[in-house]
Write a protein that holds these residues in place. Structure first.
Motif, mmCIF file in Angstrom:
data_model
loop_
_atom_site.group_PDB
_atom_site.id
_atom_site.type_symbol
_atom_site.label_atom_id
_atom_site.label_comp_id
_atom_site.label_asym_id
_atom_site.label_seq_id
_atom_site.Cartn_x
_atom_site.Cartn_y
_atom_site.Cartn_z
ATOM 1 N N PHE A 218 0.508 -0.986 0.155
ATOM 2 C CA PHE A 218 0.043 -0.381 -0.015
ATOM 3 C C PHE A 218 0.801 1.134 -0.195
ATOM 4 O O PHE A 218 0.268 2.321 -0.477
ATOM 5 C CB PHE A 218 -0.917 0.083 1.400
ATOM 6 N N ALA A 222 0.057 4.117 -3.237
ATOM 7 C CA ALA A 222 0.094 5.362 -2.754
ATOM 8 C C ALA A 222 0.810 6.240 -3.443
ATOM 9 O O ALA A 222 0.293 6.653 -3.661
ATOM 10 C CB ALA A 222 0.786 5.615 -0.950
ATOM 11 N N SER A 230 6.986 3.839 -8.631
ATOM 12 C CA SER A 230 6.412 2.523 -7.706
ATOM 13 C C SER A 230 7.868 1.829 -7.254
ATOM 14 O O SER A 230 8.672 1.572 -8.112
ATOM 15 C CB SER A 230 5.982 1.469 -8.869
ATOM 16 N N ALA A 250 -4.195 -0.156 4.501
ATOM 17 C CA ALA A 250 -4.329 1.061 3.696
ATOM 18 C C ALA A 250 -5.371 2.800 3.936
ATOM 19 O O ALA A 250 -4.383 3.332 3.345
ATOM 20 C CB ALA A 250 -6.044 0.690 2.394
ATOM 21 N N HIS A 253 -1.613 4.300 4.689
ATOM 22 C CA HIS A 253 -0.530 4.366 3.875
ATOM 23 C C HIS A 253 -1.432 5.880 2.619
ATOM 24 O O HIS A 253 -1.107 6.677 2.181
ATOM 25 C CB HIS A 253 -0.520 3.534 2.614
ATOM 26 N N PHE A 254 -2.582 6.282 2.893
ATOM 27 C CA PHE A 254 -3.030 6.676 2.144
ATOM 28 C C PHE A 254 -3.549 7.943 2.960
ATOM 29 O O PHE A 254 -4.483 9.508 2.472
ATOM 30 C CB PHE A 254 -4.346 6.552 1.049
ATOM 31 N N THR A 390 -6.371 10.913 8.537
ATOM 32 C CA THR A 390 -6.547 9.456 8.037
ATOM 33 C C THR A 390 -7.805 9.531 7.432
ATOM 34 O O THR A 390 -8.942 9.377 7.733
ATOM 35 C CB THR A 390 -6.476 7.957 9.833
ATOM 36 N N VAL A 394 -11.480 4.121 3.120
ATOM 37 C CA VAL A 394 -10.725 4.053 2.025
ATOM 38 C C VAL A 394 -11.548 2.672 1.061
ATOM 39 O O VAL A 394 -10.887 2.484 -0.068
ATOM 40 C CB VAL A 394 -9.671 2.923 2.500
ATOM 41 N N LEU A 397 -11.065 4.798 -2.414
ATOM 42 C CA LEU A 397 -10.147 4.501 -2.750
ATOM 43 C C LEU A 397 -8.978 3.056 -3.526
ATOM 44 O O LEU A 397 -8.892 3.270 -3.911
ATOM 45 C CB LEU A 397 -9.029 4.806 -1.196
ATOM 46 N N ARG A 401 -8.269 2.426 -6.899
ATOM 47 C CA ARG A 401 -6.769 1.946 -7.096
ATOM 48 C C ARG A 401 -6.105 0.455 -7.770
ATOM 49 O O ARG A 401 -5.007 0.658 -7.881
ATOM 50 C CB ARG A 401 -6.263 2.926 -6.234
#
Length: 649
Positions: A218, A222, A230, A250, A253-254, A390, A394, A397, A401
């Protein structure tokens, strides 16, 4: 392909899995302890079909299914590049060092597999060489550890710290030499061609199977669209093992995070680079002093005590402390200006400039931003202050993604379904289209396990619960002759019950926090009749088969603390959407956590033991039925005499 002949035209794809896992298949012929498991075969067939047909799949695989091989065999046979992501390091290592080598013996071609870790697990050669010529070390221990690392660097092929078994976990020199991104100059580094991170990426790029952990996956997801690229090579399918952890990882990291440590690390790294490159000056020293002081002053003003607390009143805080906020922004800008002047003399300044820009953007987002899709909160921990945001939800997202762009995502865990349905995890993760499979555990739970819920204890919220619970724990441990995990939802209650019980029993006791987790587990395994008192970190990923663990006691139903800022925000979000947060979020979360805790006990067909839940709300409250119907088919009782009888058999 397996070393057997490939399937003839017209054979179903599922027959490949049957050829491997079936009663007369390859595994039966090659494995001395083979035991046919219908659930394992069914899981392998479903995963094989999902990979071939490019669709998503959810699989709850009960303990003893053999789920690791059930997804590895179809992954190997698929011919696709597949990322396998796990939550625990132990499972990563099991896959790479045990399961993959086992499969390699049974396939007629070598398997191209890479094991990827976070950058801080690897040595930076350039830092090592710089440290040999410039003052970087302090103290005799650091000098000795540095000599060990320098000698190892000349022989290692991976640069992975895991090889350095003689380097203490507490060594402070590793952090000065590791390959974290914050100081990496990438292709401009003189050691780029020999860089251990470059070599790891190269191995991954040449591999069909890439083993990572959820945090690395993750972290990569992100930043995947950003300029600096990446971490993981492109892939067409993902298998998430221990998939019940995805939402929280997740979210981390987002999200956005800043801490006093991050400012201190930035200042320290600038000083280190300046010293190595003879760029240190009194002006730079003053600038970094302003940066440290500005961060220290502003973070000291943040509200809240020890632990986590919400930060909903940010506008008032910013209005009241605008001067300190602007002073810190100015200090960041002044630091960036100093770095730009230094950049003309060395490439190592570029990543520091990027970090300074990231810190500034994060500070503005956390204090002056107004994104209502995030929950803002503060944590004070180990003399550090952490300011974080946070995502409350999620699901969108992850849909955008992960589940939309990747054609095959397979999620598996021993704990994903609530009342034999995947509705909860589907909604939390944004999964709209996926096949589903529940594979029951491979054990006879009614014979092997007894679930005991005492009726007489007070409500866990009652002030008298701790003393009563300690008495009940003592009574159970005398019957089990120790050999138990006693698991708690809070550190305070763990310590209180431990202090009472440890004086009342003759068996050795261990307490979480008195030693590293690995050391406690090793001592528990090697100490007859031992009792371990622990909290949530021991609820999963811990495997102690055999009589050494014959009892698991859990103090209360593991509902998340509703005042936790992230939990509180999710509850509020569901309520504002017209839902019922207790039944839609809090109960399912607790069900999955309880299943994880109870999953520590029965690890093979020979294990026997008692599962004790000291929270009789499961008997009294309407939601208790959801817990009972979600747990495996244990024999259960409310009578202590049945516990005595079980241990006497």
């Amino acid at each position: 392909m397996p070393s057997q002949a490939p399937p003839a035209a017209g054979q179903t794809r599922a027959s490949r899995a049957r050829q491997f896992f079936g009663p007369g298949g390859l595994l039966a012929a090659r494995h001395p302890e083979f035991e046919f498991r219908p659930g394992q075969l069914k899981m392998a067939e479903e995963i094989e079909a999902a990979l071939a047909e490019k669709r998503h799949l959810l699989v709850e695989a009960g303990t003893g299914t053999g789920k690791t091989l059930a997804y590895l065999v179809p992954v190997v046979a698929s011919g696709r590049r597949v990322v396998i992501s796990t939550y625990t390091k132990n499972l990563q290592e099991q896959l790479y060092y045990k399961d993959i080598p086992f499969l390699e013996k049974h396939f007629d071609r070598s398997l191209h597999v890479a094991y990827m870790k976070g950058r801080n697990n690897f040595l930076c050669r350039q830092k090592l060489y710089d440290a040999q010529n410039k003052p970087l070390l302090s103290g005799l221990m650091e000098i000795e550890d540095f000599a060990l690392i320098r000698q190892w660097e000349s022989t290692t092929a991976t640069g992975d710290r895991a090889e350095l078994v003689k380097l203490p976990e507490t060594s402070t020199v590793w952090a000065k030499l590791d390959a974290r991104r914050e100081l990496c100059t990438g292709q401009k580094c003189p050691q780029f061609e020999r860089c251990f991170i470059s070599l790891m990426h190269q191995r991954a790029a040449e591999s069909d199977i890439i083993i990572v952990n959820h945090h690395l996956f993750f972290a990569d997801l992100a930043i995947r669209d950003l300029d600096f690229g990446s971490i993981i090579p492109d892939y067409s399918a993902v298998v998430f093992d221990e998939a019940h952890e995805i939402e929280d990882v997740a979210g981390q990291h987002f999200g956005v995070a800043l801490s006093t440590h991050k400012f201190e690390e930035l200042a320290r790294d600038i000083e280190s680079v300046a010293r190595v490159n003879d760029l240190a000056s009194s002006g730079l020293h003053r600038t970094l002093g302003l940066l440290r002081e500005g961060a220290r002053d502003l973070f000291a003003l943040l509200p809240g005590g020890e632990g986590r607390s919400g930060f909903r009143d940010r506008p008032c805080f910013l209005e009241k402390h605008q001067k300190q906020y602007e002073s810190l922004l100015d200090a960041i800008d002044l630091t960036a200006s100093s770095l730009k002047l230094m950049q003309k003399k060395t490439e190592e300044i570029a990543p520091l400039l990027r970090r300074a820009a990231e810190v500034r953007l994060s500070l503005e987002f956390l204090l002056a931003g107004n994104d209502r899709s995030f929950v803002y909160w503060i944590e004070r921990r180990n003399r550090g202050v952490f300011l974080q945001a946070t995502p409350i939800d999620v699901s969108q997202l992850l849909a955008e993604r992960l589940f939309d762009p990747v054609d095959t995502v397979i999620l598996t865990s021993a704990t994903m379904a609530v009342e034999d349905k995947f509705d909860f995890i589907r909604k939390r993760l944004g999964i709209t289209t996926a096949r589903e499979l529940i594979v029951p555990g491979h054990f006879d739970y009614r014979k092997q396990a007894l679930l005991y819920v005492p009726r007489s204890l007070p409500d866990p919220r009652d002030p008298g619960f701790v003393r009563a619970a300690a008495g009940e724990v003592t009574r159970i441990l005398k019957q089990s002759r120790g050999r138990a995990f006693v698991l708690f939802t809070s550190y305070q209650q763990m310590r209180q019950v431990h202090d009472l019980v440890s004086f009342a029993i003759e068996y050795p006791t261990l307490l979480q926090g008195t030693a590293p987790k690995t050391a406690l587990l090793e001592e528990f395994r090697s100490t007859p009749h031992c009792v371990l008192f622990a909290t949530s970190s021991f609820w999963q990923g811990v495997d102690v088969p055999g009589e050494q663990l014959s009892c698991v006691i859990i103090d209360r139903l593991p509902f998340a603390v509703p005042s936790d800022p992230v939990v509180e925000a999710r509850i509020r979000n569901i309520r504002e959407d017209g839902g019922n947060p207790f039944y839609e979020y809090q109960v399912p979360e607790a069900v999955l956590a309880l299943k994880q805790g109870f999953g520590r006990l029965i690890r093979n067909r020979k294990d026997r033991g008692v599962l004790a839940l000291l929270d009789n709300r499961i008997l009294r409250q309407r939601y208790g039925r959801i817990f009972f119907t979600s747990l495996p088919d244990y024999a259960h009782t409310t009578e202590f005499g049945e516990v005595e009888k079980f241990f006497q058999e």
